[in-house]
Design a protein around this motif. Structure first.
Motif, mmCIF file in Angstrom:
data_model
loop_
_atom_site.group_PDB
_atom_site.id
_atom_site.type_symbol
_atom_site.label_atom_id
_atom_site.label_comp_id
_atom_site.label_asym_id
_atom_site.label_seq_id
_atom_site.Cartn_x
_atom_site.Cartn_y
_atom_site.Cartn_z
ATOM 1 N N CYS A 56 -15.783 1.012 -3.987
ATOM 2 C CA CYS A 56 -15.883 2.340 -4.864
ATOM 3 C C CYS A 56 -15.794 3.279 -4.087
ATOM 4 O O CYS A 56 -16.656 3.257 -2.842
ATOM 5 N N ASN A 57 -14.708 4.259 -3.970
ATOM 6 C CA ASN A 57 -15.249 5.251 -3.407
ATOM 7 C C ASN A 57 -14.572 6.751 -4.119
ATOM 8 O O ASN A 57 -14.506 6.481 -5.326
ATOM 9 N N ILE A 58 -15.613 7.704 -3.813
ATOM 10 C CA ILE A 58 -15.929 8.581 -4.562
ATOM 11 C C ILE A 58 -14.895 10.010 -3.947
ATOM 12 O O ILE A 58 -15.225 10.603 -2.396
ATOM 13 N N TYR B 125 -19.681 -0.784 -0.637
ATOM 14 C CA TYR B 125 -19.014 -1.889 -1.335
ATOM 15 C C TYR B 125 -20.177 -1.949 -2.288
ATOM 16 O O TYR B 125 -20.890 -1.075 -2.480
ATOM 17 N N MET B 126 -19.806 -2.414 -3.512
ATOM 18 C CA MET B 126 -19.863 -1.754 -5.252
ATOM 19 C C MET B 126 -21.497 -3.644 -4.760
ATOM 20 O O MET B 126 -20.648 -4.405 -4.559
ATOM 21 N N GLN C 225 -6.718 -1.535 -8.789
ATOM 22 C CA GLN C 225 -7.915 -0.257 -8.641
ATOM 23 C C GLN C 225 -7.791 0.691 -9.864
ATOM 24 O O GLN C 225 -6.761 0.095 -10.462
ATOM 25 N N SER D 262 -17.355 6.013 0.737
ATOM 26 C CA SER D 262 -16.867 4.839 0.676
ATOM 27 C C SER D 262 -17.732 3.426 0.494
ATOM 28 O O SER D 262 -18.577 3.208 1.602
ATOM 29 N N LEU E 106 -13.280 9.131 -9.163
ATOM 30 C CA LEU E 106 -14.170 7.793 -8.895
ATOM 31 C C LEU E 106 -13.565 6.673 -8.705
ATOM 32 O O LEU E 106 -12.471 6.331 -9.883
ATOM 33 N N HIS E 107 -13.158 6.077 -8.076
ATOM 34 C CA HIS E 107 -12.036 4.931 -7.473
ATOM 35 C C HIS E 107 -12.474 3.521 -7.059
ATOM 36 O O HIS E 107 -13.486 3.547 -5.427
ATOM 37 N N LEU E 108 -12.560 2.812 -8.252
ATOM 38 C CA LEU E 108 -12.271 1.927 -7.897
ATOM 39 C C LEU E 108 -11.347 1.015 -7.337
ATOM 40 O O LEU E 108 -11.205 0.321 -8.053
ATOM 41 N N LEU F 139 -15.955 4.268 -17.675
ATOM 42 C CA LEU F 139 -16.853 2.770 -16.567
ATOM 43 C C LEU F 139 -17.536 1.285 -17.180
ATOM 44 O O LEU F 139 -17.326 0.525 -16.774
#
Lengths: 279, 281
Positions: B254-256, B159-160, B274, B157, B262-264, B238
């Motif tokens: 952003c979680n991968i 930060y973008m 989300q 996880s 890919l979970h934003l 994306l």
């Protein structure tokens, strides 16, 4: 691989290294010759020459002198390769090619030699992008054999005046006819379109005319489709030199000033349009 | 089933319009779930949507001056509607200088969400512009499809980076390739990569920071902080997500899940969004 951590060993292997503080200085000038994907790069200690050709009738060259770059190191007399220009431009503008003053993309362009990719390191605001663009065998550019000793007619114009004419050209016309003459009409652009014929005349003593050297009356036609890409260069330029030689070949040389006030040249060569059925 | 609401505050109206416009850029159709406290715009991650899922949550009190809801039953005090968010966005955009906007559920020739904007006039006559937006009422037996998605058990996880920079990079990468690999680690580093026959491009972001997710988040030990977790996704999906964002969120995460999803997550002051993009092989 960030710029700073590039190993010394790698650095030593490059035959060509060119750095720029502002990648726009190169991307802008390359945009002026983007009408085909394949671009032939030829680097010499003097700088970089990029050539794009179409149909063996049109050739565009962009010259970026070595002193435009903050660093320009070349280990051989001449380094040549071919890359996809559209891909290169997308890479050069990866951060959006911002025109905001104070925001610029730094560029370091490296080439290790035959068979290796062209490597770009780009940095903006602490973010680094590394691009490896595959290179191809360079083709030999066509030699248009356009010598200044063979030039019949030559005019130098402020680009402003030609931009106006080109933006109003009748694009339904298949050809653009260029007349250059020591007497009336001096310098004339003509189109023959669906809605009629149009002539644009430039008097030789116009403020826009910086130089007028016409020795012989010459009228040649050039395919509009071939000349169209040159308007990209015209849009960027501040002056343009229009020359024709004894065979009717057209040379357009554009003087382009970049963001930092430095000067680069873009040159277009175009073959005259031969009348079909003429003996 | 009954729903009527009213927005008077111009700031609230602008904010609500902005949210709906963002949603309309992300999807052509979605489900609007109304509960007494919240509104949700939902896109379930079905194959028909290319596996993309969306969950946008708004507290009604932050936007509405009046909000009356009578659900299907006392026990299930909710209404679920399928609509084209573009229609709602367009209706709201014409009401930007309205004195008041009423949104209610009506029964015309078909079920409609009616947006009535009371526009300012010089005379004493009032001027009302009404938009009827056709909706489909979702029967209760299908509601299960539109529940809040559970947080995936992500491997990393982060930060973008600023979304505008990320958008520029993704836009160019889309010109070069159909697929993009996004990878990140627990050391605040994120890379975006594409590779084709012509070119390979990698953009490196660093010092982004990793959100603290308490104990049950990522189980990474200190040792493998640097290990990259990646997902290969459709660039267009994306790009669409990035294109929809009109304002910078207060937090973007952003979680991968390795090679899976890919979970934003975007958190704004009064909205959370989300977005789920499935990984492709």
């Amino acid at each position: 691989m960030p710029l700073s951590t590039q190993s010394q060993a790698d650095e030593a292997q490059y035959v060509l290294v060119a750095s720029l503080d502002n990648a726009r200085n190169i991307s802008n000038i390359l945009k002026a010759i983007t009408f085909k994907d394949h671009a032939i790069f030829n680097a010499t200690p003097n700088g970089l020459k990029v050539t794009v050709e179409d149909s063996k009738c049109l050739q565009a060259n962009a010259f970026i002198q070595a002193d435009i770059f903050q660093e320009f190191t070349i280990k051989e007399d001449s380094v040549g390769f071919q890359v996809n220009l559209t891909v290169l431009l997308d890479c050069l503008t990866i951060f959006g090619g911002s025109t905001v003053p104070g925001v610029s993309t730094a560029l370091r362009m490296c080439y290790m030699g035959y068979g290796h990719p062209l490597t770009l390191f780009l940095e903006e605001g602490g973010v680094v992008t590394v691009c490896k663009i595959n290179t191809q065998e360079p083709e030999e550019p066509i030699d248009f054999d356009f010598c200044s000793s063979n030039v019949t007619n030559k005019v130098i114009l402020q680009s402003e005046s030609l931009k106006e004419a080109f933006s109003e050209l009748d694009m339904t016309s298949e050809v653009l006819q260029v007349t250059m003459s020591p007497s009336q009409p001096y310098f004339r652009l003509s189109t023959f379109g669906n809605s009629g014929n149009a002539h644009y005349d430039y008097p030789k003593d116009s403020d826009m005319m910086e130089l007028f050297q016409c020795t012989k009356t010459q009228t040649n036609r050039y395919k509009m489709s071939l000349l169209k890409p040159s308007t990209k260069a015209l849009a960027l330029s501040c002056k343009v030199s229009v020359r024709t030689d004894s065979r009717g070949f057209l040379s357009l040389q554009y003087l382009v000033r970049n963001d930092d006030g430095q000067i680069c040249f873009v040159e277009y060569y175009c073959c005259p349009d031969e009348e079909v059925g003429e003996d | 089933m009954k729903f009527r609401s009213k927005i008077i505050d111009i700031g609230c109206l602008n904010n609500f319009t902005r949210v709906v416009t963002t949603i309309s850029k992300l999807t052509k159709t979605c489900v609007l779930r109304l509960t007494p406290d919240n509104l949700y715009f939902v896109l379930s991650g079905k194959v028909a949507n290319g596996g993309v899922g969306m969950w946008c949550e708004l507290s009604q009190a932050n936007f509405f001056d009046e909000f009356q809801l009578e659900g299907v039953s006392v026990k299930a005090n909710e209404v679920c509607l399928e609509l084209a968010p573009e229609n709602l966005s367009r209706a709201l955009r014409t009401a930007q200088n309205a004195k008041a906007v009423k949104i209610k559920l009506t029964k015309k020739h078909c079920p409609c969400l009616t947006v009535a904007a009371e526009l300012p006039t010089m005379s004493s006559m009032s001027r009302v512009v009404t938009h009827d937006i056709p909706v489909d009422v979702i029967p209760r037996r299908l509601w299960n499809d539109f529940q809040e998605p559970s947080m995936p058990d992500f491997d990393v996880s982060i930060y973008m980076p600023p979304l505008k920079i990320m958008k520029n990079v993704v836009d160019r990468m889309k010109n070069l390739s159909n697929f993009l690999v996004i990878e990140a680690n627990m050391n605040g580093e994120m890379n975006l990569k594409i590779e084709t026959d012509l070119v390979s491009v990698t953009t490196h972001f660093k010092d982004l920071g990793n959100p603290p997710w308490g104990g049950d988040g990522s189980q990474h030990s200190q040792g493998d902080q640097e290990t990259m977790v990646q997902a290969r996704v459709d660039v267009r999906k994306l790009q669409q997500f990035l294109m929809g964002q009109q304002f910078n969120p207060s937090k973007a995460m952003c979680n991968i899940v390795q090679n899976s999803i890919l979970h934003l997550i975007l958190l704004y002051e009064d909205v959370s969004l989300q977005y789920f993009i499935p990984a492709v092989a």
